[in-house]
Enzyme design. Sequence first.
Site, mmCIF file in Angstrom:
data_model
loop_
_atom_site.group_PDB
_atom_site.id
_atom_site.type_symbol
_atom_site.label_atom_id
_atom_site.label_comp_id
_atom_site.label_asym_id
_atom_site.label_seq_id
_atom_site.Cartn_x
_atom_site.Cartn_y
_atom_site.Cartn_z
ATOM 1 N N LYS A 116 46.150 52.719 43.728
ATOM 2 C CA LYS A 116 46.479 51.549 42.906
ATOM 3 C C LYS A 116 47.645 51.834 41.964
ATOM 4 O O LYS A 116 48.206 50.949 41.347
ATOM 5 C CB LYS A 116 45.247 51.091 42.127
ATOM 6 C CG LYS A 116 44.110 50.580 43.032
ATOM 7 C CD LYS A 116 42.903 50.175 42.218
ATOM 8 C CE LYS A 116 41.673 49.835 43.049
ATOM 9 N NZ LYS A 116 41.732 48.524 43.692
ATOM 10 N N HIS A 166 36.180 46.130 54.160
ATOM 11 C CA HIS A 166 36.899 45.983 52.887
ATOM 12 C C HIS A 166 37.876 47.105 52.594
ATOM 13 O O HIS A 166 38.385 47.191 51.482
ATOM 14 C CB HIS A 166 35.919 45.924 51.713
ATOM 15 C CG HIS A 166 35.098 44.686 51.656
ATOM 16 N ND1 HIS A 166 35.514 43.547 51.016
ATOM 17 C CD2 HIS A 166 33.882 44.408 52.159
ATOM 18 C CE1 HIS A 166 34.570 42.621 51.116
ATOM 19 N NE2 HIS A 166 33.574 43.116 51.808
ATOM 20 N N THR A 225 41.546 40.831 44.357
ATOM 21 C CA THR A 225 41.106 39.497 43.960
ATOM 22 C C THR A 225 41.526 39.240 42.512
ATOM 23 O O THR A 225 41.760 38.101 42.129
ATOM 24 C CB THR A 225 39.575 39.349 44.093
ATOM 25 O OG1 THR A 225 38.959 40.524 43.545
ATOM 26 C CG2 THR A 225 39.164 39.176 45.528
ATOM 27 N N LYS A 273 43.246 35.891 40.383
ATOM 28 C CA LYS A 273 42.815 35.341 39.085
ATOM 29 C C LYS A 273 43.997 35.246 38.127
ATOM 30 O O LYS A 273 44.151 34.260 37.405
ATOM 31 C CB LYS A 273 41.715 36.231 38.481
ATOM 32 C CG LYS A 273 40.445 36.249 39.323
ATOM 33 C CD LYS A 273 39.491 37.379 38.933
ATOM 34 C CE LYS A 273 38.448 37.582 40.028
ATOM 35 N NZ LYS A 273 37.696 38.834 39.890
ATOM 36 N N LYS A 300 41.763 47.271 36.823
ATOM 37 C CA LYS A 300 41.099 47.524 38.100
ATOM 38 C C LYS A 300 40.578 48.950 38.052
ATOM 39 O O LYS A 300 40.884 49.688 37.120
ATOM 40 C CB LYS A 300 42.071 47.349 39.271
ATOM 41 C CG LYS A 300 43.439 48.018 39.037
ATOM 42 C CD LYS A 300 44.428 47.708 40.156
ATOM 43 C CE LYS A 300 45.154 46.393 40.001
ATOM 44 N NZ LYS A 300 44.935 45.460 41.059
ATOM 45 N N ARG A 301 39.799 49.347 39.079
ATOM 46 C CA ARG A 301 39.366 50.738 39.118
ATOM 47 C C ARG A 301 40.585 51.661 39.100
ATOM 48 O O ARG A 301 41.644 51.305 39.621
ATOM 49 C CB ARG A 301 38.515 50.986 40.369
ATOM 50 C CG ARG A 301 37.130 50.414 40.249
ATOM 51 C CD ARG A 301 36.366 50.976 39.086
ATOM 52 N NE ARG A 301 35.895 52.309 39.393
ATOM 53 C CZ ARG A 301 34.647 52.572 39.766
ATOM 54 N NH1 ARG A 301 33.748 51.623 39.811
ATOM 55 N NH2 ARG A 301 34.277 53.808 40.051
HETATM 56 C C1 NBG Z 1 37.662 46.379 47.984
HETATM 57 C C2 NBG Z 1 39.156 46.462 48.217
HETATM 58 C C3 NBG Z 1 39.886 45.308 47.529
HETATM 59 C C4 NBG Z 1 39.245 43.997 47.937
HETATM 60 C C5 NBG Z 1 37.751 44.034 47.686
HETATM 61 C C6 NBG Z 1 37.064 42.774 48.141
HETATM 62 C C7 NBG Z 1 36.015 48.146 48.429
HETATM 63 C C8 NBG Z 1 35.445 49.088 49.439
HETATM 64 N N1 NBG Z 1 37.019 47.382 48.820
HETATM 65 O O1 NBG Z 1 41.234 45.310 47.892
HETATM 66 O O2 NBG Z 1 39.640 47.689 47.759
HETATM 67 O O3 NBG Z 1 39.813 42.934 47.236
HETATM 68 O O4 NBG Z 1 37.172 45.110 48.384
HETATM 69 O O5 NBG Z 1 37.340 42.498 49.473
HETATM 70 O O6 NBG Z 1 35.546 48.105 47.319
#
Ligand code: NBG
Length: 799
Positions: free
Chosen positions: A540, A356, A642, A646, A534-535
């Site tokens: 980001k 991920h 993701t 949405k 988002k975080r």
């Molecule tokens: C996160 C990514 C996102 C991705 C999500 C689900 C982690 C380690 N990775 O870009 O930063 O959409 O995983 O795949 O949290």
Amino acid sequence: MPLDTTPRIDEATLRAEILRHLNFSLGKDEAHASVYDWRVALSLSLRDMVIAPWFASTRATYEKKGKRVYYLSMEFLIGRLVEDVAVNLRVEETAMAAMAALGQDYATVVADEPDAALGNGGLGRLAACFLDSLSTLGIPAYGYGIRYEHGLFEQHFEDGKQIETAEDWLTQRHVWEFERPEARYEIGFGGHVTEEGGKSVWHPGETVIAWAYDTPVVGWQAKWANTLRLWAAKPERIFDLESFNRGDYEGASQPETLARTISRVLYPDDTTDIGKELRLKQEYFFTAASIRDLLRRFDSEGHDIADLADKVAIQLNDTHPAIAGPELVRMLVDVYGMPMAQAIETARGSLAYTNHTLLPEALETWPEDLFARVLPRHFEIIREIEKSHVEAVGGDVRILADGVVRMGELAFIMAHKVNGVSALHTELVKETVFADLHAAHPDRIVNQTNGVTPRRWLYSCNPPLRKLIDGTIGTDWPDDLEQLRKLEPHADDAGFRDAYQAAKDENKATLAAWLKERDGTVIDPNAMFDVQIKRIHEYKRQLMNLLETVALWNDIRDDPGGDWTPRVKIFGGKAAPGYVVAKEIIHLINDVAKTINTDPKTRDLLQVVYPDNYNVSMAEYLIPASDLSEQISTAGKEASGTGNMKFALNGALTIGTLDGANVEIREHVGAENFFLFGMTAAEVVARRDVPDFARKAIEASPRLKRVLDQIDAGAFSSSDKGRYGSLVRRMYEHDYFLVTCDFDSYFEAQRVVDGAYRNREDWVRMAVLNTARMGWFSSDRTIAGYARDIWGVDRGDGV
Ligand code: NBG
């Protein structure tokens, strides 16, 4: 699948059920029931309706003795469940009517449920969407994770700074789960290994009990239900009576305290590696319990252990459960007596790994000495795995290198398939982090672009749009999302566009009312809602969004009579508690908001809003109400995203870089319906080699320079003018994520957005086309891809 219109329950019956639970499960009479009581009574009534499909699914799976999928994940960010269950059962309107008849407001009752935050962000929410899709597709599956006592921390702002407090979702009864005292396993740590009769025997130094709690996960229209099994850690002995009798009351509870620590908290770090012994223990704890549990189930069906891969597919969600490889080998060799080489092959046949992230700091490693101390037998096995890999393919890829155990390499080598989460990310995985392993195993890496469940992320969170879609193309789309394509021709129909706009306006009004009630914040629903949730992370680039906000503010002040497009900039997100730079960005957002929001010259044109404690439930308010979606990461850094899906599905237009799944979203919705800006991943890499690139970019952009000078001079921190000096210096000297280099391109794209928003007819047409063309991003499509390419399983018979 066509909509099943047979009523599952009528209003009067459901009402009676709710009252029955209120009286007999909660011991409350109507006159004295609180919102909590009503919520629990409603939840239990709905839960009862999940039991029949759940049992039927389990029975069908046992009868078929087919292959099961096991999704191992450290995080499941499931959020609230009442509405989710009501929607999947298709009884949400009946439930509303029943609550109304009982004199209760459905929305208030639903909002009483704690937001189960057993995850940090995208990775955990993806796991929750996958559970929904696995059940909807009727694939026999278990989700396995940890039943954390405290989910992700709660975020508050004090003088603009993030403060964290513990989250307490389990202080109230978690109504959806069933405790399973019979499903318990002893999990060992530490100790030593001896050789006995040619066999290795691990003698753990301490053990805890893994104790199961099951939550049924019902799919669309309740055709199938799977199980989310979460493990809690308990002591072998709750209480040390000897210590107690000696008067040592604290010591008496020690075993419990120690054991429970393992499932006490979710680590709040979403991307950085943390070298904590407790974290390693958490990972081993839930992975080992899950492996033992699935082997028990496998054995109970009388299969030959050599055929494991025909019956068991284990998906590792990131490297957190990567210890599953050595653990499965350990069980096969030490318990089943299989030769090592065969055990490694057998385990690999069942295991697959999803990567991920490409951020190097997020690929887990453990110091060898720590690892060998906590898991001595696994350490030996990892040496064997490494040796057999080198013998098989040559090369010099190592799992053990530089004094650490590298979990990415371990997961890759022990998996028969490795997947990335968007097309671009998968290519970068091949070219960068796993280039050598990819060369040795060219067929192992596959792509499965992420998706989101349309049940929660359209049907449930956006009733106005759902009703419009139902009325326009019929009701078969929630589990066949490509049907949304049928909306395309309606983009040219003025009447439809008006209705679409009306749905958006209704959502915006709902959000505005919610924010007012929650924080007293007043926002103008006629302005463009421009949202980044988002975080908080440097890659980001919330900071770039904020710098653009200040630049826009400057421009408006310079020309107050200009033709401006009113905007509300909304931020949401938490920073990992130890991530100092991210917390500084939060502080700056709040400082800028304070200044801008009180400026009488610009107040009606620009506003900055940052509600604290962003979570799944807040996303459900924000996403349907958004006009513009900010997906502005440095290209090559966001694996997929993701949230971006949405937003587009709910008709927000994206301003974004060519990163992660943005690339595929743009291909699907059409380049003309997406606001692209910024460097590509390749350009980013090249630019970093240019000496002093950031300073050059700043000097070439008077607009950016002005903003940085203002921040540096304390324009937004008058009580502490030096507050952001180091942040500004970092922009000049260490702008690793290239905020400075993409700034102008971003600013210009935002002005194109302004113009586009003023031409409302075209804007709505673009929004409709986004909704119509996002069907591919259903997590049902993603899960069908995993089933076909990785697991080798079929849709269940129940569907
Ligand atoms: C996160 C990514 C996102 C991705 C999500 C689900 C982690 C380690 N990775 O870009 O930063 O959409 O995983 O795949 O949290």
